[in-house]
Design an enzyme around this catalytic site. Structure first.
Site, PDB file in Angstrom:
ATOM      1  N   GLU A  96       0.633  -1.148  -0.054  1.00  0.00           N
ATOM      2  CA  GLU A  96       0.141   0.016   0.304  1.00  0.00           C
ATOM      3  C   GLU A  96       0.546   1.280   0.004  1.00  0.00           C
ATOM      4  OE1 GLU A  96      -1.940  -0.822   3.661  1.00  0.00           O
ATOM      5  OE2 GLU A  96      -1.090   0.613   4.581  1.00  0.00           O
ATOM      6  N   CYS A 118       3.388   8.652   1.649  1.00  0.00           N
ATOM      7  CA  CYS A 118       3.691   7.576   2.704  1.00  0.00           C
ATOM      8  C   CYS A 118       3.812   5.713   1.486  1.00  0.00           C
ATOM      9  CB  CYS A 118       2.448   6.901   3.737  1.00  0.00           C
ATOM     10  SG  CYS A 118       3.632   5.885   4.822  1.00  0.00           S
ATOM     11  N   CYS A 125       6.694  -7.751   6.442  1.00  0.00           N
ATOM     12  CA  CYS A 125       7.612  -7.408   7.081  1.00  0.00           C
ATOM     13  C   CYS A 125       8.077  -8.414   7.877  1.00  0.00           C
ATOM     14  CB  CYS A 125       7.032  -5.914   8.407  1.00  0.00           C
ATOM     15  SG  CYS A 125       8.443  -4.852   8.943  1.00  0.00           S
ATOM     16  N   CYS A 129       6.507  -6.583  14.658  1.00  0.00           N
ATOM     17  CA  CYS A 129       6.056  -5.822  15.924  1.00  0.00           C
ATOM     18  C   CYS A 129       4.842  -6.139  16.535  1.00  0.00           C
ATOM     19  CB  CYS A 129       6.241  -4.330  15.517  1.00  0.00           C
ATOM     20  SG  CYS A 129       8.151  -3.900  15.310  1.00  0.00           S
ATOM     21  N   CYS A 132       2.079  -3.747  15.158  1.00  0.00           N
ATOM     22  CA  CYS A 132       1.892  -3.714  13.783  1.00  0.00           C
ATOM     23  C   CYS A 132       0.754  -4.689  13.422  1.00  0.00           C
ATOM     24  CB  CYS A 132       3.167  -2.954  13.376  1.00  0.00           C
ATOM     25  SG  CYS A 132       3.008  -2.497  12.088  1.00  0.00           S
ATOM     26  N   GLY A 170       7.078  -2.448   5.645  1.00  0.00           N
ATOM     27  CA  GLY A 170       8.463  -2.644   5.527  1.00  0.00           C
ATOM     28  C   GLY A 170       9.408  -2.355   5.886  1.00  0.00           C
ATOM     29  N   SER A 200      11.716   6.019   7.410  1.00  0.00           N
ATOM     30  CA  SER A 200      11.890   5.435   9.028  1.00  0.00           C
ATOM     31  C   SER A 200      11.945   3.772   8.818  1.00  0.00           C
ATOM     32  CB  SER A 200      10.094   5.671   9.412  1.00  0.00           C
ATOM     33  OG  SER A 200       9.792   5.120  10.336  1.00  0.00           O
ATOM     34  N   SER A 223      12.374   4.965  14.689  1.00  0.00           N
ATOM     35  CA  SER A 223      11.694   3.961  15.444  1.00  0.00           C
ATOM     36  C   SER A 223      11.437   3.435  17.015  1.00  0.00           C
ATOM     37  CB  SER A 223      10.655   2.991  14.886  1.00  0.00           C
ATOM     38  OG  SER A 223       9.722   3.215  14.479  1.00  0.00           O
ATOM     39  N   ASN A 299      -2.622   3.497  16.335  1.00  0.00           N
ATOM     40  CA  ASN A 299      -4.219   3.370  15.227  1.00  0.00           C
ATOM     41  C   ASN A 299      -4.421   2.235  15.682  1.00  0.00           C
ATOM     42  OD1 ASN A 299      -4.716   5.604  14.134  1.00  0.00           O
ATOM     43  ND2 ASN A 299      -2.951   5.239  12.112  1.00  0.00           N
ATOM     44  N   CYS A 342      -1.061   1.601   9.366  1.00  0.00           N
ATOM     45  CA  CYS A 342      -0.760   0.710   9.019  1.00  0.00           C
ATOM     46  C   CYS A 342      -1.215  -0.407   8.932  1.00  0.00           C
ATOM     47  CB  CYS A 342       0.915   1.168   9.798  1.00  0.00           C
ATOM     48  SG  CYS A 342       1.768   3.092   9.856  1.00  0.00           S
TER      49      CYS A 342
HETATM   50  N1  SAH Z   1       9.589  -0.668   9.761  1.00  0.00           N
HETATM   51  C1  SAH Z   1       9.596   0.961   9.347  1.00  0.00           C
HETATM   52  C2  SAH Z   1       9.143   1.510   8.711  1.00  0.00           C
HETATM   53  C3  SAH Z   1       7.890   1.308   8.957  1.00  0.00           C
HETATM   54  S1  SAH Z   1       6.401   1.282  10.339  1.00  0.00           S
HETATM   55  C4  SAH Z   1       9.841   1.572  11.298  1.00  0.00           C
HETATM   56  O1  SAH Z   1       9.045   0.677  11.892  1.00  0.00           O
HETATM   57  O2  SAH Z   1      10.277   2.919  11.143  1.00  0.00           O
HETATM   58  C5  SAH Z   1       6.300   3.273  10.405  1.00  0.00           C
HETATM   59  C6  SAH Z   1       6.148   3.798  11.537  1.00  0.00           C
HETATM   60  O3  SAH Z   1       4.257   3.333  11.722  1.00  0.00           O
HETATM   61  C7  SAH Z   1       6.581   3.090  12.972  1.00  0.00           C
HETATM   62  O4  SAH Z   1       7.178   4.136  14.235  1.00  0.00           O
HETATM   63  C8  SAH Z   1       5.439   1.817  13.630  1.00  0.00           C
HETATM   64  O5  SAH Z   1       6.182   1.803  14.741  1.00  0.00           O
HETATM   65  C9  SAH Z   1       3.974   2.586  13.137  1.00  0.00           C
HETATM   66  N2  SAH Z   1       3.120   2.385  13.741  1.00  0.00           N
HETATM   67  C10 SAH Z   1       3.283   0.965  12.395  1.00  0.00           C
HETATM   68  N3  SAH Z   1       1.625   0.028  13.001  1.00  0.00           N
HETATM   69  C11 SAH Z   1       0.727   1.632  13.819  1.00  0.00           C
HETATM   70  C12 SAH Z   1      -0.396   1.726  14.180  1.00  0.00           C
HETATM   71  N4  SAH Z   1      -1.194   0.658  13.788  1.00  0.00           N
HETATM   72  N5  SAH Z   1      -0.699   3.236  15.337  1.00  0.00           N
HETATM   73  C13 SAH Z   1       0.220   3.544  14.866  1.00  0.00           C
HETATM   74  N6  SAH Z   1       0.778   3.513  14.239  1.00  0.00           N
HETATM   75  C14 SAH Z   1       1.658   2.728  13.653  1.00  0.00           C
HETATM   76 FE1  SF4 Z   2       7.494  -3.530  10.776  1.00  0.00          FE
HETATM   77 FE2  SF4 Z   2       8.037  -1.141  11.281  1.00  0.00          FE
HETATM   78 FE3  SF4 Z   2       6.023  -2.640  11.776  1.00  0.00          FE
HETATM   79 FE4  SF4 Z   2       7.228  -3.402  12.636  1.00  0.00          FE
HETATM   80  S1  SF4 Z   2       6.654  -1.346  12.622  1.00  0.00           S
HETATM   81  S2  SF4 Z   2       6.517  -4.865  12.164  1.00  0.00           S
HETATM   82  S3  SF4 Z   2       9.310  -2.932  11.714  1.00  0.00           S
HETATM   83  S4  SF4 Z   2       6.633  -2.188   9.228  1.00  0.00           S
END
Ligand code: SAH
Ligand code: SF4
Length: 352
Positions: A96, A118, A125, A129, A132, A170, A200, A223, A299, A342
């Site tokens: 996406e 974005c 990924c 996490c 996520c 990713g 990021s 992050s 979120n 996300c």
């Molecule tokens: N993998 C990289 C970049 C993609 S995620 C990273 O983790 O930095 C980009 C940002 O969105 C990260 O800081 C991540 O922690 C955050 N993120 C992921 N899921 C989320 C959610 N459901 N609500 C808010 N932020 C979220």
């Molecule tokens: Fe991957 Fe970033 Fe999501 Fe963590 S927050 S699972 S590193 S996309």
């Protein structure tokens, strides 16, 4: 079948000559698509009509397919793209890209400041996490350089871009070669420079140190999500065992080497990492460092056991940091009604 964007300069020139064109037509093609945003052969009137007709049959501009667009009330649009997974055209990976218009559109011809885009760096990924959606299914595969560039081009087609963030699905540092090749095209051919692009990452210290030395093509966001070692090992599993202090030291080195400040991202998970104890420990870690913190209220994702912080908590957390000299902003999410949290749209598409 290949695509125009996937072919390097020589391969594209060969392809064009095989179809009755001249080698220099390859350059014009690429310029039309990448520099000028012309995404339809018909409209490339600087090329012979017969060549355009052949290419329209034999060479799709993009490898990806646009499967769906969802639009939120605030104008945020989320593009669901799919790319072939293997040889079969039907077996596809979902990715996406989100186009976020400026907050306050001006009357008249739109806002000259342009939108934020974005983009995703991988399908799925590998970091995993637990909060996520992108990590739920693990890594499917790295995106190719042209699949990343395609997102920039499709995004710009929706409206001029002011800024780009590589914050979609990713972990960009685990697909660095493809990302850098795409960003080279973004800078040299689309004209968006390093200061307009933010990547990021969860922040692998060794990779960051090497990158900082190589005049990176982007601004850096790391992050962090918590000041506590044990908790970070849990919240960012691929970083388990990497000392938080090493990540911060790599951030300091980045600033010293590139002259650009790092932003630490901190997803506020209600009742998990948004307590006063966290705010205090985070302040202790960051005070005196040249950096900023971007607080992201979570979120919610239906499958996952995490909640948004209660109303007022993000501001209180921010105030605590600011009161002790740490620069902090809050990123309120846009486009929630368009399933823009996300990774969510992709999960819907996967039938989860
Ligand atoms: N993998 C990289 C970049 C993609 S995620 C990273 O983790 O930095 C980009 C940002 O969105 C990260 O800081 C991540 O922690 C955050 N993120 C992921 N899921 C989320 C959610 N459901 N609500 C808010 N932020 C979220
Ligand atoms: Fe991957 Fe970033 Fe999501 Fe963590 S927050 S699972 S590193 S996309």
């Amino acid at each position: 079948m290949t695509s125009l964007l996937a072919l390097g300069p020589d391969a594209l020139a060969d392809f064009v000559v095989e179809r009755g064109g001249q080698r220099f037509h390859a350059k014009a093609l690429r310029r039309n698509v990448v520099a000028r945003g012309v995404l339809d052969y018909e409209a490339m009137t600087d090329l012979p009509a017969s060549l355009r007709a052949r290419l329209a049959e034999d060479l799709p501009i993009f490898a990806g397919r646009l499967d769906a667009v969802s639009e939120a009330r605030d104008g945020t649009r989320k593009l669901l793209l799919s790319f072939p997974r293997g040889r079969s055209a039907e077996d596809r990976l979902a990715v996406e890209t989100v186009h976020i218009p400026p907050h306050k559109p001006l009357d008249g011809d739109g806002d000259p400041r342009g939108a934020t885009l974005c983009v995703s760096s991988q399908a799925g990924c590998p970091v995993g996490c637990p909060f996520c959606a992108s990590g739920l299914l693990g890594l499917e595969r790295n995106l190719e350089h042209h699949e990343i560039l395609e997102q920039f081009l499709r995004g710009r087609d929706l409206g001029a871009l002011r800024r780009v963030v590589v914050m979609g699905i990713g972990e960009p540092l685990l697909n660095l070669e493809n990302l850098e090749r795409a960003l080279d095209a973004v800078r040299d051919e689309m004209g968006l420079g390093a200061r307009k692009i933010t990547v990021s990452t969860v922040g692998f210290p060794g990779r960051l140190r090497r990158l900082a030395e190589s005049s990176p093509r982007f601004q850096l966001a790391i992050s962090l999500h918590t000041p506590f070692q044990e908790e970070r090992d849990h919240l960012v599993p691929a970083m388990a065992g990497v000392p938080v202090e090493d990540v911060l030291a790599a951030g300091d080195h980045w600033f010293e080497t590139t002259g650009r400040e790092v932003t630490y991202e901190y997803v506020l998970l209600g009742g998990v990492n948004d307590t006063p104890r966290h705010a205090e420990a985070l302040t202790d870690r960051l005070r005196g460092r040249r950096c900023g913190v971007n607080l992201i209220p979570y979120n919610p994702t239906p499958e996952l056991p995490y909640a948004r912080p209660t109303s007022g908590d993000p501001e209180a957390f921010q105030e605590f940091l600011r009161g002790r000299g740490v620069v902090a902003t809050i990123r309120w999410s846009r486009g929630l009604d368009g399933a823009a949290a996300c990774g969510q749209l992709r999960l819907d598409a996967a039938g989860r």
